[in-house]
Write a protein that holds these residues in place. Structure first.
Motif, short mmCIF file in Angstrom:
data_model
loop_
_atom_site.label_atom_id
_atom_site.label_comp_id
_atom_site.label_asym_id
_atom_site.label_seq_id
_atom_site.Cartn_x
_atom_site.Cartn_y
_atom_site.Cartn_z
N GLY A 86 0.73 -1.18 0.00
CA GLY A 86 0.24 0.06 0.02
C GLY A 86 0.75 1.27 0.01
N PHE A 87 0.32 2.50 0.52
CA PHE A 87 0.99 3.64 0.49
C PHE A 87 2.26 3.59 1.29
CE2 PHE A 87 -3.50 5.34 -0.12
CZ PHE A 87 -3.53 5.53 -1.09
N GLU A 88 2.24 2.89 2.57
CA GLU A 88 3.43 3.11 3.17
C GLU A 88 4.60 2.70 2.63
OE1 GLU A 88 5.21 1.33 7.81
OE2 GLU A 88 2.94 1.07 6.87
N GLU A 89 4.65 1.44 1.74
CA GLU A 89 5.63 0.87 1.06
C GLU A 89 5.96 1.59 -0.19
OE1 GLU A 89 7.17 -3.50 -0.46
OE2 GLU A 89 5.38 -3.33 0.56
N ALA A 90 4.70 1.94 -1.06
CA ALA A 90 4.94 3.02 -2.22
C ALA A 90 5.75 4.17 -1.86
CB ALA A 90 3.54 3.54 -2.71
N ASP A 91 5.57 4.68 -0.83
CA ASP A 91 6.23 6.13 -0.40
C ASP A 91 7.67 5.84 0.01
OD1 ASP A 91 4.22 7.69 -0.96
OD2 ASP A 91 3.55 7.70 1.04
N ALA A 92 7.91 4.71 0.62
CA ALA A 92 9.35 4.40 1.15
C ALA A 92 10.21 4.24 -0.39
CB ALA A 92 9.19 3.14 1.96
N LYS A 109 -10.97 10.72 6.89
CA LYS A 109 -11.73 11.00 5.73
C LYS A 109 -11.57 9.84 4.81
CE LYS A 109 -12.28 16.19 6.07
NZ LYS A 109 -12.02 17.24 5.41
N LEU A 110 -12.56 9.71 4.03
CA LEU A 110 -12.76 8.79 2.92
C LEU A 110 -11.57 9.02 2.24
CD1 LEU A 110 -13.54 6.43 1.25
CD2 LEU A 110 -15.14 8.01 0.17
N VAL A 111 -11.23 10.06 1.42
CA VAL A 111 -10.06 10.61 0.64
C VAL A 111 -9.23 11.47 1.51
CG1 VAL A 111 -9.24 12.14 -1.18
CG2 VAL A 111 -11.50 10.81 -1.35
N HIS A 112 -8.33 10.93 2.29
CA HIS A 112 -7.60 11.38 3.34
C HIS A 112 -6.35 11.80 3.02
CE1 HIS A 112 -4.73 7.96 2.67
NE2 HIS A 112 -5.53 7.08 2.73
N ARG A 129 -3.38 14.69 -7.03
CA ARG A 129 -3.10 13.32 -6.53
C ARG A 129 -4.26 13.21 -5.23
NH1 ARG A 129 2.61 11.22 -4.93
NH2 ARG A 129 2.11 12.55 -3.13
N PHE A 130 -5.01 12.16 -5.61
CA PHE A 130 -5.87 11.90 -4.16
C PHE A 130 -5.69 10.27 -3.71
CE2 PHE A 130 -7.83 14.49 -7.49
CZ PHE A 130 -8.66 15.40 -6.66
N ARG A 131 -5.68 10.29 -2.58
CA ARG A 131 -5.55 8.89 -1.81
C ARG A 131 -6.67 8.54 -1.04
NH1 ARG A 131 0.82 8.74 -0.20
NH2 ARG A 131 1.89 8.19 -2.31
N SER A 132 -6.80 7.10 -1.02
CA SER A 132 -7.92 6.48 -0.08
C SER A 132 -7.75 5.26 0.27
CB SER A 132 -9.48 6.66 -1.07
OG SER A 132 -10.36 6.12 -0.11
N SER A 133 -8.04 4.75 1.50
CA SER A 133 -7.96 3.19 1.86
C SER A 133 -9.36 3.03 1.91
CB SER A 133 -7.06 3.54 2.97
OG SER A 133 -5.72 3.81 2.98
N SER A 260 -4.91 -6.05 2.30
CA SER A 260 -5.41 -7.43 3.05
C SER A 260 -6.40 -7.95 2.01
CB SER A 260 -5.82 -6.97 4.21
OG SER A 260 -7.41 -6.55 4.04
N GLU A 261 -6.85 -9.07 2.54
CA GLU A 261 -7.93 -9.86 1.58
C GLU A 261 -9.35 -8.91 1.59
OE1 GLU A 261 -8.77 -13.77 3.23
OE2 GLU A 261 -6.99 -14.48 2.89
N ASP A 262 -9.49 -8.19 2.31
CA ASP A 262 -10.73 -7.10 2.49
C ASP A 262 -10.44 -5.71 2.54
OD1 ASP A 262 -13.39 -7.15 2.04
OD2 ASP A 262 -13.68 -6.62 4.36
N SER A 263 -9.15 -5.38 2.00
CA SER A 263 -9.12 -3.85 1.95
C SER A 263 -8.09 -3.57 0.91
CB SER A 263 -8.53 -3.63 3.45
OG SER A 263 -7.23 -4.06 3.74
N PHE A 264 -8.04 -2.36 0.51
CA PHE A 264 -7.08 -1.90 -0.49
C PHE A 264 -7.00 -0.37 -0.65
CE2 PHE A 264 -11.38 -2.01 -2.24
CZ PHE A 264 -11.31 -0.66 -2.96
N ASP A 265 -5.77 0.28 -1.06
CA ASP A 265 -5.35 1.49 -1.20
C ASP A 265 -5.68 1.81 -2.59
OD1 ASP A 265 -4.89 1.92 1.39
OD2 ASP A 265 -2.50 1.61 0.97
#
Length: 335
Positions: A86-92, A109-112, A129-133, A260-265
């Protein structure tokens, strides 16, 4: 040292420092995108037949295109490289060096997170650039449906008047071969589309001619939805009828990476030149609110997962179609 020579030396050093700073800024904002995506000279073009008989479509330089997208979208770079953090690894792993200005940041927020770069590449339009989890299965085809289907688009974009995939490519294998046999995932959809907005509040309607595609990554479950505006020499592909002010999506991508199996960025990146003489300080808030509407609509739809509704039927049908084309995937040898 005489005073005159001392002043002259200081002036020379200041000029050198300014030049270095200017060149560094140019290296970040302009030179990164130095090669064209499309070629005006026909002898240099790579083309492929569309499903409309007799119409060939020019294919972009996919290396240049995806290099541009990866520079502005760390999550896309992460997806292409097969990462799932997700975002953490992408930014790293972001090495673009681009300097974004944060507009909004609120994890609740939905768009955090919303960031932008003004006048990106000197084109007169900001890139945003918009980001949401989000929760639910990471279905990129469903997310693309919100953007590419007119009826679905109308549920969150009140200004949309027409969305049509006019020139889908005949053979997706041709596109995948040009992309390097899985270098950028498996291209499951590619074509040239036409988009027209409604006129409102004194703003006349706009039209676009855009090449769009969907890249799937079977090993991770990620998806990249991308688009780029066609050039003026492709205007013969515009539909017949009166012309409207041309808007241009210089860069567009929406990338979904499961966490995860039930979440995405999700990372949505857009540089939209509205056209005409409307200042960007007026249009950027409108674009921002429209994209937020997209995410609100997506959340409502993804929340219906597992309830036997339209979402589940759509995903099941796409899975059936995917299984029907399993031979094509084995030919591509895409991981």
């Amino acid at each position: 040292m005489p005073a005159g020579k001392s002043r002259e030396r200081r002036m020379t050093m200041m000029q050198s420092s300014c030049l270095v700073a200017f060149l560094a800024m140019m290296a970040t904002s302009v030179n990164a995108f130095s090669s064209p995506v499309f070629q005006e000279q026909r002898t240099m073009q790579k083309t492929a037949p569309s499903k409309l008989e007799g119409v060939e479509i020019e294919l972009p330089d996919f290396d240049e295109l995806f290099d541009r997208i990866q520079q502005v979208s760390p999550l896309t770079k992460s997806a292409i490289e097969g990462r799932t953090g997700g975002f953490e690894e992408a930014d790293a792993n972001d090495s673009s060096g681009l300097k974004w200005t944060n507009i909004e940041s609120n994890k609740k927020k939905l768009v955090h997170q919303i960031d932008k770069i003004d006048d990106f590449q000197g084109l007169g339009a900001p890139i945003v650039r918009f980001r949401s989890s989000m929760k639910g299965p990471c279905s990129g085809t469903r997310f693309a449906h919100y953007i590419m289907d007119l009826q679905e688009r109308g549920k969150w974009d009140p200004q949309i008047g027409q969305v049509e995939e006019k020139y889908p490519i005949v053979d997706l294998d041709t596109a995948n071969i040009c992309m390097g046999f899985g270098k950028y995932g498996d291209c499951s959809r590619l074509g040239i589309g036409y988009c027209q907005t409604k006129g409102t509040m004194g703003i006349t309607s706009r039209e676009q001619l855009t090449m769009c595609g969907i890249q799937d990554y079977a090993s991770t479950g990620s998806t990249v939805i991308w688009g780029t505006e066609m050039e003026d020499w492709h205007n013969h592909l515009l539909p017949e009828g009166p012309r409207h002010t041309r808007a241009k999506s210089h860069i567009f991508c929406t990338t979904l990476v499961p966490t995860s199996e039930d979440s995405f960025d999700v990372e949505y990146v857009l540089q939209l030149e509205i056209g005409g003489k409307i200042p960007t300080w007026m249009t950027t808030p409108i674009v921002t609110e429209t994209v937020k509407n997209l995410f609100r609509h997506a959340k409502k739809d993804f929340d219906s997962h597992g309830k036997g509704g339209e979402f589940d039927k759509f995903v099941a049908e796409k899975e059936r179609q995917h299984n029907a084309f399993i031979d094509r995937h084995s030919i591509l040898m895409t991981p």
